[in-house]
Scaffold this motif. Structure first.
Motif, PDB file in Angstrom:
ATOM      1  N   TYR A   6       0.157  -1.196   0.165  1.00 19.35           N
ATOM      2  CA  TYR A   6       0.133   0.034   0.156  1.00 19.35           C
ATOM      3  C   TYR A   6       0.721   1.176   0.330  1.00 19.35           C
ATOM      4  O   TYR A   6       0.607   2.155  -1.016  1.00 19.35           O
ATOM      5  CB  TYR A   6      -1.083   0.500   1.004  1.00 19.35           C
ATOM      6  CG  TYR A   6      -1.815   0.979   1.823  1.00 19.35           C
ATOM      7  CD1 TYR A   6      -2.307   2.301   0.462  1.00 19.35           C
ATOM      8  CD2 TYR A   6      -0.815   2.573   2.735  1.00 19.35           C
ATOM      9  CE1 TYR A   6      -3.350   3.230   1.088  1.00 19.35           C
ATOM     10  CE2 TYR A   6      -1.556   3.455   2.882  1.00 19.35           C
ATOM     11  CZ  TYR A   6      -2.893   3.910   1.702  1.00 19.35           C
ATOM     12  OH  TYR A   6      -3.736   4.373   1.949  1.00 19.35           O
ATOM     13  N   LYS A   7       2.193   1.072   0.309  1.00 21.30           N
ATOM     14  CA  LYS A   7       2.792   2.705   1.062  1.00 21.30           C
ATOM     15  C   LYS A   7       3.617   2.903  -0.637  1.00 21.30           C
ATOM     16  O   LYS A   7       3.523   3.998  -0.877  1.00 21.30           O
ATOM     17  CB  LYS A   7       4.070   2.115   1.896  1.00 21.30           C
ATOM     18  CG  LYS A   7       3.623   2.137   3.438  1.00 21.30           C
ATOM     19  CD  LYS A   7       4.422   2.102   4.056  1.00 21.30           C
ATOM     20  CE  LYS A   7       3.799   2.510   5.731  1.00 21.30           C
ATOM     21  NZ  LYS A   7       4.954   2.297   6.828  1.00 21.30           N
ATOM     22  N   ALA A   8       3.652   2.145  -1.173  1.00 17.02           N
ATOM     23  CA  ALA A   8       4.504   1.528  -2.654  1.00 17.02           C
ATOM     24  C   ALA A   8       3.473   2.236  -3.542  1.00 17.02           C
ATOM     25  O   ALA A   8       4.150   3.333  -3.691  1.00 17.02           O
ATOM     26  CB  ALA A   8       4.626   0.320  -2.624  1.00 17.02           C
ATOM     27  N   ILE A   9       2.696   1.490  -3.488  1.00  8.48           N
ATOM     28  CA  ILE A   9       1.500   2.236  -4.229  1.00  8.48           C
ATOM     29  C   ILE A   9       1.148   3.544  -4.083  1.00  8.48           C
ATOM     30  O   ILE A   9       0.923   4.575  -4.514  1.00  8.48           O
ATOM     31  CB  ILE A   9      -0.091   1.337  -4.143  1.00  8.48           C
ATOM     32  CG1 ILE A   9       0.325  -0.183  -4.433  1.00  8.48           C
ATOM     33  CG2 ILE A   9      -0.913   2.134  -5.458  1.00  8.48           C
ATOM     34  CD1 ILE A   9      -0.523  -1.100  -4.731  1.00  8.48           C
ATOM     35  N   ARG A  10       1.383   4.119  -2.846  1.00 10.32           N
ATOM     36  CA  ARG A  10       0.647   5.075  -2.239  1.00 10.32           C
ATOM     37  C   ARG A  10       1.933   6.664  -2.855  1.00 10.32           C
ATOM     38  O   ARG A  10       1.781   7.449  -3.074  1.00 10.32           O
ATOM     39  CB  ARG A  10       0.190   5.829  -0.796  1.00 10.32           C
ATOM     40  CG  ARG A  10      -0.008   6.937  -0.651  1.00 10.32           C
ATOM     41  CD  ARG A  10      -0.142   6.892   1.228  1.00 10.32           C
ATOM     42  NE  ARG A  10       1.524   7.061   1.439  1.00 10.32           N
ATOM     43  CZ  ARG A  10       1.345   7.264   3.614  1.00 10.32           C
ATOM     44  NH1 ARG A  10       0.900   7.096   3.704  1.00 10.32           N
ATOM     45  NH2 ARG A  10       2.796   6.954   3.285  1.00 10.32           N
ATOM     46  N   LYS A  11       2.422   6.273  -2.405  1.00 10.97           N
ATOM     47  CA  LYS A  11       4.458   6.780  -3.012  1.00 10.97           C
ATOM     48  C   LYS A  11       3.766   6.635  -4.465  1.00 10.97           C
ATOM     49  O   LYS A  11       4.053   8.141  -5.083  1.00 10.97           O
ATOM     50  CB  LYS A  11       5.633   5.968  -2.786  1.00 10.97           C
ATOM     51  CG  LYS A  11       6.017   6.312  -0.757  1.00 10.97           C
ATOM     52  CD  LYS A  11       7.054   5.646  -0.973  1.00 10.97           C
ATOM     53  CE  LYS A  11       7.373   5.474   0.392  1.00 10.97           C
ATOM     54  NZ  LYS A  11       8.625   5.525   0.838  1.00 10.97           N
ATOM     55  N   GLU A  12       4.137   6.158  -5.661  1.00 14.01           N
ATOM     56  CA  GLU A  12       3.815   5.979  -7.022  1.00 14.01           C
ATOM     57  C   GLU A  12       2.942   7.104  -7.911  1.00 14.01           C
ATOM     58  O   GLU A  12       2.961   7.492  -8.597  1.00 14.01           O
ATOM     59  CB  GLU A  12       3.379   4.742  -7.116  1.00 14.01           C
ATOM     60  CG  GLU A  12       3.489   4.002  -8.835  1.00 14.01           C
ATOM     61  CD  GLU A  12       3.333   3.241  -9.499  1.00 14.01           C
ATOM     62  OE1 GLU A  12       3.073   3.383 -10.724  1.00 14.01           O
ATOM     63  OE2 GLU A  12       3.269   2.150  -8.807  1.00 14.01           O
ATOM     64  N   ILE A  13       1.483   6.863  -6.859  1.00  9.88           N
ATOM     65  CA  ILE A  13       0.200   7.531  -6.819  1.00  9.88           C
ATOM     66  C   ILE A  13       0.516   9.565  -7.111  1.00  9.88           C
ATOM     67  O   ILE A  13       0.282  10.483  -7.656  1.00  9.88           O
ATOM     68  CB  ILE A  13      -1.018   7.504  -6.512  1.00  9.88           C
ATOM     69  CG1 ILE A  13      -1.239   5.755  -7.122  1.00  9.88           C
ATOM     70  CG2 ILE A  13      -1.992   8.169  -6.785  1.00  9.88           C
ATOM     71  CD1 ILE A  13      -2.425   4.930  -6.413  1.00  9.88           C
ATOM     72  N   LEU A  14       1.577   9.737  -5.413  1.00 13.11           N
ATOM     73  CA  LEU A  14       1.508  11.152  -4.916  1.00 13.11           C
ATOM     74  C   LEU A  14       2.540  11.491  -4.965  1.00 13.11           C
ATOM     75  O   LEU A  14       3.256  12.911  -4.763  1.00 13.11           O
ATOM     76  CB  LEU A  14       0.844  11.003  -3.093  1.00 13.11           C
ATOM     77  CG  LEU A  14       0.177  10.621  -2.896  1.00 13.11           C
ATOM     78  CD1 LEU A  14      -0.294  10.254  -1.640  1.00 13.11           C
ATOM     79  CD2 LEU A  14      -1.928  10.935  -3.413  1.00 13.11           C
TER      80      LEU A  14
END
Length: 215
Positions: A64-72
């Motif tokens: 989830y943290k990896a996806i959040r960093k990629e999106i934001l």
């Protein structure tokens, strides 16, 4: 108002975007639009409302943290965040120490006039609950007024007398009794009389009559 609405519509809502730029995080090519009609059946996915234990919680959290960093587009690393948090904690500790020192040397001043309102309320209730002026004077003397509060007592007597429909000798005798007991009460009544005389043109007829008979 209607003209303003038409002007906004004519400008094609240029100043009123449907999505704020700060919240437009996903590119249009990656967006998915979901269309739901009222006629077709829809899956409410009630299972989402039920808690389900995740055996691989840590792994899911990392994903989830990896996806959040990629999106934001978050470029900061965990180490930087930890360093930032630790520096903030140090600053908070320093601020707390400074606040404690400032609190020790600070004198609290009540600018809300709570004490004054409480005093005026006590004086008013004492006056209204007394049967005669002698009882009222005795009760008011038991309040142990300070030198600066004597003026408020005189003002309250005049104000209460002025608000009556007809003049009541009760207030005149009460003011007379205080002036006879102590000369400190005579000077405030004199000052109030001068103030009333200067602003007498602003008084209503009823208030003017009561104040005049009081003095």
């Amino acid at each position: 108002m209607i003209e303003v609405m038409f002007a906004i519509r004519k400008d094609k809502f240029k100043d009123h975007p449907s999505v704020i730029a700060e919240l437009d995080l996903i590119e249009e090519s990656e967006q998915f639009t979901h269309l739901i009609t009222l006629d077709e059946p829809a899956d409410s996915e009630d299972k989402i409302n039920v808690f389900q234990f995740d055996n691989n919680f840590q792994e899911s959290e990392e994903k989830y943290k990896a996806i959040r960093k990629e999106i934001l587009d978050e470029e900061s690393t965990d180490d930087e965040e930890d360093g930032y948090q630790s520096s903030n904690e140090d600053e908070d500790d320093d601020e707390d120490e400074e606040e404690d020192e400032a609190t020790d040397s600070t004198t609290i001043i009540d600018n809300t006039e709570t004490t004054l309102r409480t005093l005026r309320r006590d004086i008013y209730l004492t006056i209204q609950s007394s049967l005669d002026f002698e009882e009222c004077a005795h009760k008011l003397l038991r309040l142990e007024l300070k030198p600066g509060q004597i003026v408020e007592l005189c003002h309250m007597i005049v104000d209460c007398a002025a608000q009556q429909r007809t003049y009541m000798k009760f207030y005149g005798l009460l003011a007379q009794r205080f002036c006879q007991l102590n000369s400190d009460y005579a000077e405030p009544f004199t000052t109030i009389f001068k103030s009333c005389y200067d602003t007498i043109h602003r008084f209503e007829t009823n208030k003017l009559r009561n104040v005049a008979k009081l003095f």
